[in-house]
Design a protein around this motif. Structure first.
Motif, mmCIF file in Angstrom:
data_model
loop_
_atom_site.group_PDB
_atom_site.id
_atom_site.type_symbol
_atom_site.label_atom_id
_atom_site.label_comp_id
_atom_site.label_asym_id
_atom_site.label_seq_id
_atom_site.Cartn_x
_atom_site.Cartn_y
_atom_site.Cartn_z
ATOM 1 N N PHE A 55 0.972 -1.069 -0.132
ATOM 2 C CA PHE A 55 -0.019 -0.496 -0.318
ATOM 3 C C PHE A 55 1.019 1.407 -0.162
ATOM 4 O O PHE A 55 0.306 1.891 0.477
ATOM 5 N N GLY A 56 2.092 1.215 0.428
ATOM 6 C CA GLY A 56 2.685 2.351 0.696
ATOM 7 C C GLY A 56 3.249 2.402 -0.998
ATOM 8 O O GLY A 56 3.544 3.200 -1.997
ATOM 9 N N MET A 76 -3.090 4.369 0.282
ATOM 10 C CA MET A 76 -3.089 4.932 2.118
ATOM 11 C C MET A 76 -4.792 4.501 2.453
ATOM 12 O O MET A 76 -4.616 3.586 3.466
ATOM 13 N N PHE A 77 -5.709 5.121 2.340
ATOM 14 C CA PHE A 77 -6.285 4.025 2.852
ATOM 15 C C PHE A 77 -6.774 2.764 2.815
ATOM 16 O O PHE A 77 -7.554 2.934 3.713
ATOM 17 N N ILE A 129 5.387 8.222 4.719
ATOM 18 C CA ILE A 129 7.042 8.240 4.017
ATOM 19 C C ILE A 129 7.578 7.567 2.522
ATOM 20 O O ILE A 129 8.220 8.287 1.826
ATOM 21 N N GLN A 130 6.945 6.933 2.235
ATOM 22 C CA GLN A 130 6.852 6.464 1.414
ATOM 23 C C GLN A 130 6.957 7.554 -0.579
ATOM 24 O O GLN A 130 6.831 7.531 -1.035
ATOM 25 N N LYS A 131 5.502 7.876 0.353
ATOM 26 C CA LYS A 131 4.851 8.723 -1.179
ATOM 27 C C LYS A 131 5.219 10.444 -0.729
ATOM 28 O O LYS A 131 6.376 10.668 -1.750
ATOM 29 N N LEU A 132 6.378 10.911 -0.012
ATOM 30 C CA LEU A 132 7.222 11.659 0.175
ATOM 31 C C LEU A 132 8.801 11.086 -1.032
ATOM 32 O O LEU A 132 9.125 11.829 -2.159
ATOM 33 N N ASN A 201 -1.572 -3.411 -7.424
ATOM 34 C CA ASN A 201 0.245 -2.916 -6.378
ATOM 35 C C ASN A 201 0.374 -4.086 -6.137
ATOM 36 O O ASN A 201 2.062 -4.331 -6.605
ATOM 37 N N ILE A 202 0.235 -5.636 -6.350
ATOM 38 C CA ILE A 202 0.736 -7.127 -6.021
ATOM 39 C C ILE A 202 1.714 -7.083 -7.461
ATOM 40 O O ILE A 202 2.936 -7.272 -6.971
#
Length: 400
Positions: A55-56, A76-77, A129-132, A201-202
């Motif tokens: 999810f990240g 994230m949700f 943090i992953q998003k950043l 995402n997998i």
């Protein structure tokens, strides 16, 4: 090189502060057994890693690859929902969890609960943090990593030192870090549409997800075997795990750089491989120093500690090459092929970890896994990839 060190520094901060927390807490409360909580709950760290991958980073890679601007926020949700459900299981059955490892339930219960809930909060924190990272905002990510971990460390140690009720000190620390994460989520919130495409995402993190699932099994049963060898082995294993786990997390910066740059089609293979080995040599050196110092300070059998450490160092030497080829295969060649390779190696590692009745079962199994991966990835590298002007590319792309 600077990006590698910036991301690596952030990962190191995120990893090493909880380790220091357990060591310092054991000194403050006057019981060395408290530091063993790190190894006791080690397997659950791979639940954290699995959710961050799914999810990240997985959601952010899909956002770049498929130009789906909804992917990261939606990830994230769903990550919050699934993490809340899954982490609640070991919390509810914490007594059974401790008993599984043959440890004292009454002594470890409050510390195990704290460790598990903290890992849950860190999972949510890692989504941001992953998003950043994927926004190329490593400096800002590091500021939050530093702030979050310093706050957790200072509160835990200071409150435990001044409040007679340890449970209250642990609870107040958890409340504080949870509030930090809530504020961070509010700050990064963007409007998004809830959908069920998170399963896609997998594709981008299937090998990592498979790895984390196997590691969960490996360290649940492998550490159960190791712990049964006796207190002397448990202390040595725990100290080496504390000294090397932070370095392993810092090494994940090699993979993070590769994921971000390959997603954006700007990865320079030769340059990054060289940087990765310079970076790894520093982490190996610090692992050796930390192990020797902490073994001496904590009265750990130095011969056992060095034996455990050697297995980790051998694996670290091969990790940069394996991580880069693994990531390239996953994103630019075939997620299926990569998953099969990782699955095969992990089956070998799991069988040895579970079936080998030895205090070194997980370490021996780790070396066998590395050997299998080296063989498979060298074959793929030679047959499918070519290096042109320092960049790695598929031979089929050259033919075209």
């Amino acid at each position: 090189m600077k990006r590698l060190f910036r991301i690596g520094a952030g990962q190191l901060i995120f990893s090493i502060m909880p380790l220091l927390s357990w060591l310092c807490l054991s000194y403050v409360l006057g019981d060395n057994r408290i530091a063993n909580v790190f190894s006791l709950t080690y397997a659950i760290q791979f639940v954290y890693s699995l959710f961050v991958a799914m999810f990240g980073s997985g959601a952010n890679i899909r956002e770049e690859k498929e130009q789906d601007k909804n992917s990261a926020q939606n990830g994230m949700f769903w990550g919050i929902i699934f993490a809340t459900i899954i982490f609640s299981i070991p919390v509810i059955f914490v007594d059974e969890f401790i008993t599984f490892f043959g440890q004292d339930v009454e002594f470890y219960r409050q510390y195990a609960l704290f460790a598990i809930i903290l890992l849950y909060v860190q999972t949510l924190f890692a989504f941001v943090i992953q998003k950043l990272y994927f926004e190329d905002r490593e400096k800002l990510a590091n500021i939050h990593l530093f702030s979050f971990n310093i706050m957790e460390f200072v509160l835990l140690i200071s409150l435990s030192a001044i409040i007679p009720n340890t449970k209250l000190a642990l609870l107040l620390t958890l409340i504080a870090v949870f509030i930090y994460v809530i504020v961070l989520f509010v700050w990064k919130f963007q409007k998004f549409k809830i959908d069920f495409k998170f399963y896609r995402n997998i594709k981008y993190e299937s090998a990592t997800i498979i790895t984390d699932l196997f590691f969960l099994i490996i360290y649940l049963f492998g550490f159960k075997n190791a712990f049964s060898a006796g207190a002397e082995y448990l202390m040595a294993l725990n100290i080496v795990s504390i000294c090397t786990d932070s370095q392993w997390d810092a090494l994940s910066a090699v993979t993070t750089v590769a994921k971000v740059d390959l997603s954006k089609d700007r990865y320079e293979y030769k340059k990054e491989l060289k940087n990765a080995y310079i970076y790894t040599s520093i982490l190996i050196s610090t692992s050796i120093i930390m192990t020797l110092v902490l073994s001496y300070v904590n009265g750990v059998n130095i011969y056992l500690a060095v034996a455990y450490l050697l297995f980790q160092l051998i694996d670290m030497i091969s990790d940069p090459y394996l991580s880069i080829i693994d990531t390239y295969t996953q994103l630019n060649y075939s997620a299926t092929v990569n998953s099969i390779i990782k699955f095969s190696a992990l089956v070998v590692r799991t069988i040895i970890s579970v079936c080998l009745l030895s205090a070194f079962c997980t370490d021996i199994a780790q070396i066998f896994e590395t050997a299998v991966l080296l063989v498979f990835y060298l074959i793929v590298r030679i047959k499918k990839y070519k290096i042109i002007d320092g960049k790695i590319t598929l031979k089929t792309n050259i033919d075209k």
